[in-house]
Design a protein around this motif. Sequence first.
Motif, PDB file in Angstrom:
ATOM      1  N   GLN A  18      13.220   7.839 -22.098  1.00 24.97           N
ATOM      2  CA  GLN A  18      11.836   7.796 -21.629  1.00 24.97           C
ATOM      3  C   GLN A  18      10.928   7.200 -22.707  1.00 24.97           C
ATOM      4  N   LYS A  19      11.072   7.646 -23.940  1.00 25.59           N
ATOM      5  CA  LYS A  19      10.240   7.129 -25.032  1.00 25.59           C
ATOM      6  C   LYS A  19      10.500   5.647 -25.278  1.00 25.59           C
ATOM      7  N   LEU A  20      11.755   5.237 -25.191  1.00 23.57           N
ATOM      8  CA  LEU A  20      12.105   3.835 -25.387  1.00 23.57           C
ATOM      9  C   LEU A  20      11.459   2.959 -24.309  1.00 23.57           C
ATOM     10  N   ILE A  21      11.522   3.398 -23.067  1.00 27.02           N
ATOM     11  CA  ILE A  21      10.913   2.644 -21.965  1.00 27.02           C
ATOM     12  C   ILE A  21       9.408   2.519 -22.182  1.00 27.02           C
ATOM     13  N   GLU A  22       8.763   3.619 -22.556  1.00 24.82           N
ATOM     14  CA  GLU A  22       7.323   3.594 -22.818  1.00 24.82           C
ATOM     15  C   GLU A  22       6.990   2.607 -23.939  1.00 24.82           C
ATOM     16  N   LYS A  23       7.791   2.613 -25.008  1.00 30.59           N
ATOM     17  CA  LYS A  23       7.533   1.740 -26.154  1.00 30.59           C
ATOM     18  C   LYS A  23       7.736   0.276 -25.791  1.00 30.59           C
ATOM     19  N   VAL A  24       8.808  -0.053 -25.100  1.00 33.59           N
ATOM     20  CA  VAL A  24       9.078  -1.441 -24.724  1.00 33.59           C
ATOM     21  C   VAL A  24       7.958  -1.965 -23.824  1.00 33.59           C
ATOM     22  N   ALA A  25       7.542  -1.147 -22.862  1.00 35.50           N
ATOM     23  CA  ALA A  25       6.450  -1.567 -21.972  1.00 35.50           C
ATOM     24  C   ALA A  25       5.163  -1.778 -22.767  1.00 35.50           C
ATOM     25  N   SER A  26       4.838  -0.853 -23.644  1.00 37.47           N
ATOM     26  CA  SER A  26       3.627  -0.942 -24.444  1.00 37.47           C
ATOM     27  C   SER A  26       3.654  -2.151 -25.388  1.00 37.47           C
ATOM     28  N   ASP A  27       4.768  -2.332 -26.089  1.00 32.87           N
ATOM     29  CA  ASP A  27       4.901  -3.432 -27.052  1.00 32.87           C
ATOM     30  C   ASP A  27       4.801  -4.806 -26.393  1.00 32.87           C
ATOM     31  N   ASN A  28       5.133  -4.872 -25.101  1.00 35.68           N
ATOM     32  CA  ASN A  28       5.146  -6.147 -24.393  1.00 35.68           C
ATOM     33  C   ASN A  28       4.030  -6.262 -23.362  1.00 35.68           C
ATOM     34  N   ALA A  29       3.071  -5.332 -23.409  1.00 38.34           N
ATOM     35  CA  ALA A  29       1.914  -5.334 -22.501  1.00 38.34           C
ATOM     36  C   ALA A  29       2.332  -5.430 -21.037  1.00 38.34           C
ATOM     37  N   ILE A  30       3.347  -4.640 -20.689  1.00 41.47           N
ATOM     38  CA  ILE A  30       3.835  -4.601 -19.313  1.00 41.47           C
ATOM     39  C   ILE A  30       3.354  -3.298 -18.687  1.00 41.47           C
ATOM     40  N   SER A  31       2.716  -3.413 -17.546  1.00 38.22           N
ATOM     41  CA  SER A  31       2.163  -2.258 -16.853  1.00 38.22           C
ATOM     42  C   SER A  31       3.247  -1.579 -16.019  1.00 38.22           C
ATOM     43  N   ILE A  32       3.527  -0.314 -16.350  1.00 36.94           N
ATOM     44  CA  ILE A  32       4.515   0.450 -15.593  1.00 36.94           C
ATOM     45  C   ILE A  32       3.922   1.784 -15.170  1.00 36.94           C
ATOM     46  N   ASN A  33       4.491   2.334 -14.122  1.00 38.24           N
ATOM     47  CA  ASN A  33       4.190   3.688 -13.691  1.00 38.24           C
ATOM     48  C   ASN A  33       5.480   4.469 -13.906  1.00 38.24           C
ATOM     49  N   LEU A  34       5.527   5.312 -14.939  1.00 43.51           N
ATOM     50  CA  LEU A  34       6.738   6.007 -15.336  1.00 43.51           C
ATOM     51  C   LEU A  34       6.703   7.456 -14.872  1.00 43.51           C
ATOM     52  N   LYS A  35       7.763   7.857 -14.190  1.00 44.48           N
ATOM     53  CA  LYS A  35       7.910   9.250 -13.762  1.00 44.48           C
ATOM     54  C   LYS A  35       9.218   9.790 -14.309  1.00 44.48           C
ATOM     55  N   LYS A  36       9.209  11.057 -14.686  1.00 50.27           N
ATOM     56  CA  LYS A  36      10.416  11.744 -15.154  1.00 50.27           C
ATOM     57  C   LYS A  36      10.868  12.672 -14.041  1.00 50.27           C
ATOM     58  N   ILE A  37      12.076  12.498 -13.578  1.00 51.36           N
ATOM     59  CA  ILE A  37      12.645  13.319 -12.510  1.00 51.36           C
ATOM     60  C   ILE A  37      13.676  14.253 -13.131  1.00 51.36           C
ATOM     61  N   GLU A  38      13.440  15.570 -13.030  1.00 46.99           N
ATOM     62  CA  GLU A  38      14.346  16.548 -13.611  1.00 46.99           C
ATOM     63  C   GLU A  38      15.044  17.416 -12.574  1.00 46.99           C
ATOM     64  N   ASP A  39      14.657  17.300 -11.314  1.00 48.07           N
ATOM     65  CA  ASP A  39      15.266  18.082 -10.241  1.00 48.07           C
ATOM     66  C   ASP A  39      16.670  17.541  -9.939  1.00 48.07           C
ATOM     67  N   THR A  40      17.678  18.401 -10.097  1.00 52.94           N
ATOM     68  CA  THR A  40      19.071  17.975  -9.931  1.00 52.94           C
ATOM     69  C   THR A  40      19.343  17.402  -8.542  1.00 52.94           C
ATOM     70  N   ALA A  41      18.815  18.018  -7.511  1.00 53.30           N
ATOM     71  CA  ALA A  41      19.031  17.517  -6.142  1.00 53.30           C
ATOM     72  C   ALA A  41      18.439  16.124  -5.967  1.00 53.30           C
ATOM     73  N   GLU A  42      17.255  15.898  -6.530  1.00 56.23           N
ATOM     74  CA  GLU A  42      16.632  14.583  -6.425  1.00 56.23           C
ATOM     75  C   GLU A  42      17.423  13.538  -7.220  1.00 56.23           C
ATOM     76  N   ILE A  43      17.913  13.918  -8.391  1.00 51.63           N
ATOM     77  CA  ILE A  43      18.730  13.013  -9.198  1.00 51.63           C
ATOM     78  C   ILE A  43      19.975  12.608  -8.401  1.00 51.63           C
ATOM     79  N   MET A  44      20.636  13.590  -7.796  1.00 58.49           N
ATOM     80  CA  MET A  44      21.840  13.327  -7.013  1.00 58.49           C
ATOM     81  C   MET A  44      21.558  12.439  -5.808  1.00 58.49           C
ATOM     82  N   SER A  45      20.348  12.518  -5.258  1.00 57.96           N
ATOM     83  CA  SER A  45      20.009  11.713  -4.080  1.00 57.96           C
ATOM     84  C   SER A  45      20.017  10.216  -4.392  1.00 57.96           C
ATOM     85  N   TYR A  46      19.904   9.867  -5.668  1.00 57.59           N
ATOM     86  CA  TYR A  46      19.966   8.463  -6.075  1.00 57.59           C
ATOM     87  C   TYR A  46      21.408   7.997  -6.321  1.00 57.59           C
TER      88      TYR A  46
END
Length: 88
Positions: A18-46
């Motif tokens: 998560q921190k790496l993604i935030e840093k790469v986006a910030s360093d390259n002025a790329i606009s992202i909407n970042l969400k952290k998914i911790e629910d096991t059922a939701e993770i499995m749904s992917y």
Amino acid sequence: MIEVKVLGVGCANCKATQKLIEKVASDNAISINLKKIEDTAEIMSYGIMSTPGVIVDGKIAHAGGIPDKVTVLSWFKSQCCPTDNDCC
């Protein structure tokens, strides 16, 4: 804006990804909407069986281990400029 989801229950690799993604986006002025998914059922749904998983604009971009900076940047470049990878 690029939609990014980090899938993982909160382990060190998930937090580092998560921190790496935030840093790469910030360093390259790329606009992202970042969400952290911790629910096991939701993770499995992917269909992610190994975390951290990363979903970029609804598609699985990564599963298992911490990606490197070049890989993360390639996800963003392919989303924001599919025909010209030098535009971001």
